[in-house]
Write an enzyme that holds these catalytic residues in place. Sequence first.
Site, mmCIF file in Angstrom:
data_model
loop_
_atom_site.group_PDB
_atom_site.id
_atom_site.type_symbol
_atom_site.label_atom_id
_atom_site.label_comp_id
_atom_site.label_asym_id
_atom_site.label_seq_id
_atom_site.Cartn_x
_atom_site.Cartn_y
_atom_site.Cartn_z
ATOM 1 N N GLU A 291 0.847 -1.194 0.000
ATOM 2 C CA GLU A 291 0.000 0.000 0.000
ATOM 3 C C GLU A 291 0.886 1.248 0.000
ATOM 4 O O GLU A 291 1.817 1.346 0.778
ATOM 5 C CB GLU A 291 -0.897 -0.026 1.248
ATOM 6 C CG GLU A 291 -1.876 1.115 1.321
ATOM 7 C CD GLU A 291 -2.634 1.292 0.027
ATOM 8 O OE1 GLU A 291 -3.321 0.366 -0.410
ATOM 9 O OE2 GLU A 291 -2.526 2.377 -0.581
ATOM 10 N N GLY B 191 8.990 11.816 9.540
ATOM 11 C CA GLY B 191 8.586 11.055 10.724
ATOM 12 C C GLY B 191 7.468 10.128 10.334
ATOM 13 O O GLY B 191 7.419 9.661 9.190
ATOM 14 N N CYS C 195 5.870 5.141 9.213
ATOM 15 C CA CYS C 195 6.429 4.331 8.122
ATOM 16 C C CYS C 195 7.917 4.567 7.861
ATOM 17 O O CYS C 195 8.710 3.641 7.993
ATOM 18 C CB CYS C 195 5.639 4.581 6.840
ATOM 19 S SG CYS C 195 3.970 3.940 6.967
HETATM 20 N N1 LIG Z 1 0.094 4.361 7.992
HETATM 21 C C1 LIG Z 1 0.509 4.488 6.752
HETATM 22 O O1 LIG Z 1 0.567 5.584 6.176
HETATM 23 C C2 LIG Z 1 0.921 3.268 5.972
HETATM 24 C C3 LIG Z 1 1.054 3.333 4.583
HETATM 25 C C4 LIG Z 1 1.413 2.184 3.879
HETATM 26 C C5 LIG Z 1 1.663 0.997 4.570
HETATM 27 N N2 LIG Z 1 1.548 0.973 5.934
HETATM 28 C C6 LIG Z 1 1.794 -0.317 6.613
HETATM 29 O O2 LIG Z 1 0.534 -0.907 6.907
HETATM 30 C C7 LIG Z 1 0.589 -1.613 8.144
HETATM 31 C C8 LIG Z 1 -0.462 -1.090 9.090
HETATM 32 O O3 LIG Z 1 -0.168 0.270 9.369
HETATM 33 P P1 LIG Z 1 -1.220 1.203 10.127
HETATM 34 O O4 LIG Z 1 -0.643 2.566 10.132
HETATM 35 O O5 LIG Z 1 -2.579 0.984 9.571
HETATM 36 O O6 LIG Z 1 -1.132 0.570 11.599
HETATM 37 P P2 LIG Z 1 -2.125 0.814 12.822
HETATM 38 O O7 LIG Z 1 -1.310 0.584 14.032
HETATM 39 O O8 LIG Z 1 -2.843 2.103 12.649
HETATM 40 O O9 LIG Z 1 -3.202 -0.354 12.672
HETATM 41 C C9 LIG Z 1 -2.938 -1.703 12.874
HETATM 42 C C10 LIG Z 1 -4.206 -2.353 13.400
HETATM 43 O O10 LIG Z 1 -4.048 -3.771 13.433
HETATM 44 C C11 LIG Z 1 -4.740 -4.264 14.567
HETATM 45 N N3 LIG Z 1 -4.276 -5.609 14.903
HETATM 46 C C12 LIG Z 1 -3.065 -5.989 15.402
HETATM 47 N N4 LIG Z 1 -3.052 -7.329 15.591
HETATM 48 C C13 LIG Z 1 -4.238 -7.806 15.179
HETATM 49 C C14 LIG Z 1 -4.821 -9.118 15.122
HETATM 50 N N5 LIG Z 1 -4.143 -10.197 15.525
HETATM 51 N N6 LIG Z 1 -6.083 -9.224 14.659
HETATM 52 C C15 LIG Z 1 -6.764 -8.154 14.267
HETATM 53 N N7 LIG Z 1 -6.273 -6.888 14.290
HETATM 54 C C16 LIG Z 1 -5.022 -6.726 14.748
HETATM 55 C C17 LIG Z 1 -4.450 -3.221 15.638
HETATM 56 O O11 LIG Z 1 -5.387 -3.285 16.696
HETATM 57 C C18 LIG Z 1 -4.560 -1.914 14.824
HETATM 58 O O12 LIG Z 1 -5.881 -1.399 14.851
HETATM 59 C C19 LIG Z 1 2.027 -1.452 8.643
HETATM 60 O O13 LIG Z 1 2.793 -2.531 8.193
HETATM 61 C C20 LIG Z 1 2.487 -0.179 7.957
HETATM 62 O O14 LIG Z 1 3.880 -0.134 7.790
HETATM 63 C C21 LIG Z 1 1.170 2.055 6.641
#
Ligand SMILES: NC(=O)c1ccc[n+]([C@@H]2O[C@H](COP(=O)([O-])OP(=O)(O)OC[C@H]3O[C@@H](n4cnc5c(N)ncnc54)[C@H](O)[C@@H]3O)[C@@H](O)[C@H]2O)c1
Length: 467
Positions: free
Chosen positions: A150, A275, A278
Amino acid sequence: MRLAIIGSGYVGLVAATCFAELGHEVTCVDNDRQKIGSLQSGETPIFEEFLPELLARHRGRRLTFATDLKQALADVAAVFIAVGTPPTEEGEADMSYVEEVSRTVAQTLDSYKVVVEKSTVPVFTHDWIRKVMLLNGAAPESFDVASNPEFLREGSAVRDFLYPDRIVLGVDNQRSSRVLHEIYEPLAGGRYYQQESRIPGPAEPRVPPVIVTSSKSAELIKHASNAFLATKVSFINAVASICEVVGADIQQVCDGIGADSRIGRRFLNPGIGYGGSCFPKDLKAFHAVARECGYDFRILEEVSRVNEEQLQRFVRKVKGALWTLRGKKLAVLGLAFKGGTDDIRESPALAVVKMLLREGCEIRAFDPAAMERARPLLPQQGLIYCESAYDAAERADALLILTDWKEFAALELERLRSLMAYPIVVDGRNLYDPAVMSAAGIIYYSIGRPAQAAESPMEVSARGSQR
Ligand SMILES: NC(=O)c1ccc[n+]([C@@H]2O[C@H](COP(=O)([O-])OP(=O)(O)OC[C@H]3O[C@@H](n4cnc5c(N)ncnc54)[C@H](O)[C@@H]3O)[C@@H](O)[C@H]2O)c1
């Protein structure tokens, strides 16, 4: 198609909502009961443009929320894993959440499904997911693992998802490739862009290309993209430091460099550094991946070092503007790691606030969306949260801009100046034209550009006391 998205954070929630917008039946699952409860009761737990509108459109219809993964997986064609992959102490990505989810998915398979990595993960993760699923009883022919990284940016996440530069599908066979192509067909076939109800985007949207790769390549594309973007930020911040020494203007330099189509103007924005959840973690994780492969990727260390140094340089700049810091009253605009989001993870703004509090400053801070999230992470002593930028500016010795919120680039300068004890602005995001600040009677410091006024603190002080 029926889809399950696991994780309802910034990526999972946006992906789930946008897939519903594309016509799919989506269940978004999280093990955080409070989060799911708030989503079920109509709340929007994160600040993202267009997310409330899309949730209102699809919640309870094509989009449902659940805590029970087993139930959510019934009859779905694909399961997207969008849980967190935070850094360990050693800087590697902590894959325990992904592993836990893979185990549960294996134990509940009722029909063929594609298990899709949406989280940012190290190369070979798809292999590990496959192994874990086989060890937990999944039949080899009952699933495939694919990678669909993503690229959304917080602050414009919905738009980025629906109008992406590209869609990367890391697939290792035809069957999983067909499922993923079908899921993205409304975007890749251009149908979504003909809908009147589409979320506003470019007037003539470009149909995104689908880049089909192996899973391994897709995993690397994501890590390498983030590492490259972070490198661009640190590179331009290093050039800004040279501009400061020689008296050149970084904005002019950026325009000159960015006009080269091989380089591009985007992401050449000097500031207090990158920051967020990511870049810092992905850079470390990519470095760890390289190390494990026997390659010492030293550029990445240097990129992090320049980024950390940028914070120290900014605090020195504040000191240079104010002479001493103890007891100084500072207005701080921005706590989020960037404009348009309430995310404060690894926010350079928070790091600057902490450093200034340690120096004995008194801070009046304002952020349009991130104050609630910042509160538990910042010391209470010496810090007051304000209602607006103008409220923060009252009787301030200087105002610091730490986050590039659009509204911070459109302040009423006359009003600001009249509220402050001294008309000093230290802009960590280069939101203003120094000539405009000068005309408004503001002493203006920014990144990589000559300070707007060469008055000494004593002269400034004298001017302030005459008013
Ligand atoms: N935030 C961004 O801008 C972005 C962009 C691209 C990719 N990513 C990647 O996407 C991934 C998620 O990032 P995010 O910012 O959404 O994280 P986040 O911390 O906001 O969300 C992660 C969610 O997963 C849930 N979770 C954890 N373990 C779980 C389980 N066993 N069952 C169900 N739910 C569970 C948590 O409760 C949380 O709500 C990461 O690997 C990040 O690097 C993030």
